[in-house]
Design a protein around this motif. Structure first.
Motif, PDB file in Angstrom:
ATOM      1  N   GLN A 303      -2.185  25.819  29.868  1.00  0.00           N
ATOM      2  CA  GLN A 303      -3.292  24.614  29.249  1.00  0.00           C
ATOM      3  C   GLN A 303      -4.320  24.430  28.323  1.00  0.00           C
ATOM      4  O   GLN A 303      -3.587  26.037  27.130  1.00  0.00           O
ATOM      5  N   ASN A 304      -4.689  23.318  27.642  1.00  0.00           N
ATOM      6  CA  ASN A 304      -5.488  23.702  26.362  1.00  0.00           C
ATOM      7  C   ASN A 304      -6.319  24.883  26.178  1.00  0.00           C
ATOM      8  O   ASN A 304      -7.005  24.927  27.188  1.00  0.00           O
ATOM      9  N   ASP A 317     -14.689  23.789  18.041  1.00  0.00           N
ATOM     10  CA  ASP A 317     -14.324  23.457  18.906  1.00  0.00           C
ATOM     11  C   ASP A 317     -15.128  23.922  20.297  1.00  0.00           C
ATOM     12  O   ASP A 317     -16.096  24.450  19.643  1.00  0.00           O
ATOM     13  N   HIS A 357      -8.094  24.346  19.872  1.00  0.00           N
ATOM     14  CA  HIS A 357      -7.646  22.600  21.048  1.00  0.00           C
ATOM     15  C   HIS A 357      -6.011  22.451  20.509  1.00  0.00           C
ATOM     16  O   HIS A 357      -5.428  21.731  20.751  1.00  0.00           O
ATOM     17  N   ASN A 358      -6.206  23.030  19.616  1.00  0.00           N
ATOM     18  CA  ASN A 358      -4.122  23.294  18.907  1.00  0.00           C
ATOM     19  C   ASN A 358      -3.239  24.441  19.635  1.00  0.00           C
ATOM     20  O   ASN A 358      -2.227  24.903  19.790  1.00  0.00           O
ATOM     21  N   LEU A 360      -1.662  26.040  23.800  1.00  0.00           N
ATOM     22  CA  LEU A 360      -1.749  26.525  24.945  1.00  0.00           C
ATOM     23  C   LEU A 360      -1.993  28.139  25.388  1.00  0.00           C
ATOM     24  O   LEU A 360      -1.144  28.813  24.853  1.00  0.00           O
ATOM     25  N   ASP A 371       1.470  21.771  17.191  1.00  0.00           N
ATOM     26  CA  ASP A 371       0.235  20.200  16.352  1.00  0.00           C
ATOM     27  C   ASP A 371       0.756  20.231  15.291  1.00  0.00           C
ATOM     28  O   ASP A 371      -0.169  21.398  14.289  1.00  0.00           O
TER      29      ASP A 371
END
Length: 451
Positions: A303-304, A317, A357-358, A360, A371
């Protein structure tokens, strides 16, 4: 999305945010009736060319979006709005940023995909400026006065005409996220990196792929789950190997980070690493000539790590309020990401968007960095410049490590590990850029703590 009819009927009285996209050619004066409460005004997707001279009547306004309109210059009246801290004029026809348009409270300025060739020296007076997005213009240099913008943390200057990066830029004490691809300054480094990878990078036929559900999309493209039918001389059409993969099809538009082609070049040049999302090859033969990559399909347990920055957080973030990590999990995440970035730097690639957020991660703390939309190339043999660029990204890692540590739960026996991690984080965040460690040293220190 609000409507002009709702606005004119008075039903929006007291709102804090107004979104109007209805082919406007003139500013609706009814908006002034919201002046006592309106904080966010989004007029993107219209046909506006100007704002009224009394626009500052919106005395509570903090955020203004006017993307995809027909402005040729940033309106000077904005400088009369004392609380306006975020301004967005992406994808207009802007050739001028007048000094008078700069607001006293400016923190976030978006002028992506316009036609600017110069910037005013007065930009250096914007001491609260944290985010500046200028990709897709005609700029050849930044004003030297911007060396005084010591709060600047994120800068996007991809797809311009820079033949070099100013020395003062790489010494800004808080700069952490930089994108400068598709400029003459990195053309040679990008070409050399692509040449190294060209011989070993697969070309995957479009007709060997079957697209399924959409997994997500961002500014640069759309990702689908897909089946890849692989054949070789030993297989027949009925016995071809089928593999579940992810397919990213790139858009053609300039994003705030730069061109999708530059993202694809960075993905292709990054090589293989256990903490990077694997890339199987480049798509060939798309019927609409769309560029695309075939990538590793990530297990759904990943998950992020976080959500992207909000209007309020600006550069940082956003984490779910109940996010917590054990010391072991935080250490594993940090160790994996540091190893991945060290690998990229060794290949002459600056990630440019090293954010939670980039990333996982799964419950065990195994992590993947993805990303490459803001990635840029540098020449590793230009040691002084290369190390200065790498140390900018070290500050981004300091922000990430701080966010992990602030959400750690621990027992007294783990206090020494936390002290070690916090000491490393403090070194990575030093305002004297030259005193920060490089990622090879960071990865080694984290591996020692893991052991």
């Amino acid at each position: 999305m609000n409507t002009l009819a709702l606005l004119r009927s008075g039903q929006l009285h007291g709102i804090q945010r107004l979104d109007l996209s209805c082919d406007l050619t003139e500013f609706p004066v009814e908006i002034y009736e919201l002046a006592d409460t309106l904080e966010v005004l989004n007029l993107s997707g219209n046909a506006l060319t100007s704002l009224p001279q009394d626009f500052s009547r919106l005395h509570q306004l903090r955020v203004l979006f006017c993307s995809e309109n027909r402005f040729t210059h940033v309106p000077e009246v904005l400088g009369e709005c004392p609380r306006l801290s975020m301004i967005g004029f992406k994808a207009n026809q802007i050739t001028e940023l007048p000094p008078a348009a700069l607001t006293p409270a400016l923190r976030w300025l978006i002028l992506t995909d316009n036609a600017l060739s110069t910037l005013p020296a007065e930009l250096g007076d914007c001491r609260q400026l944290q985010k500046l997005m200028l990709s897709g213009n005609h700029l050849e240099q930044l004003p030297e006065q911007m060396a005084a913008c010591t709060a600047l943390e994120l800068l996007r200057i991809a797809s311009n005409r820079f033949s070099s990066l100013p020395d003062w830029l790489l010494q800004l004490p808080r700069l952490a996220w930089l994108a400068y691809a598709d400029n003459p300054v990195c053309d040679l480094a990008e070409a050399a990196a692509l040449q190294r990878q060209a011989a070993q990078f697969n070309q995957i036929a479009w007709d060997s792929l079957s697209l399924h559900q959409e997994l997500g999309q961002g500014a640069s493209g759309v990702i689908h789950q897909a089946t890849w039918r692989q054949q070789n001389s030993q297989t027949t059409s009925s016995s071809a190997l089928e593999q579940q993969v992810a397919v990213k099809l790139f858009k053609s538009a300039v994003t705030s980070d730069g061109l999708p082609e530059c993202e694809m070049a960075a993905c292709m040049s990054a090589g293989s690493h256990p903490n990077l999302i694997g890339v199987a090859g480049q798509i060939a033969g798309h019927p609409e000539r769309s560029a695309g990559l075939v990538m590793q399909l990530i297990d759904p347990s990943y998950q992020n790590l976080a959500g992207p920055p909000s209007l309020a957080s600006c550069t940082r973030d956003v984490y779910a309020s109940d996010t917590q990590f054990t010391v072991e999990t935080a250490l594993r995440i940090a160790t994996g990401i540091a190893a991945a970035v060290s690998h990229l730097h060794a290949h002459g690639i600056l990630h440019g968007d090293l954010y939670g957020h980039n990333i996982l991660r799964n419950p065990q703390g195994e992590s993947l960095l993805g990303d490459f939309g803001a990635a840029s190339f540098f020449a590793p043999d230009d040691v002084v410049n290369a190390q200065a660029l790498q140390r900018l990204e070290v500050r981004a890692f300091a922000c990430l490590l701080e966010e992990l540590l602030d959400r750690c739960v621990h027992v007294p026996a783990q206090q020494s590990y936390l002290l070690g991690l916090r000491a490393l984080q403090a070194r990575c965040a030093l305002e004297d850029c030259e005193q920060r460690p490089l990622f090879a040293e960071i990865a080694l220190e984290l591996s020692r703590l893991c052991a």
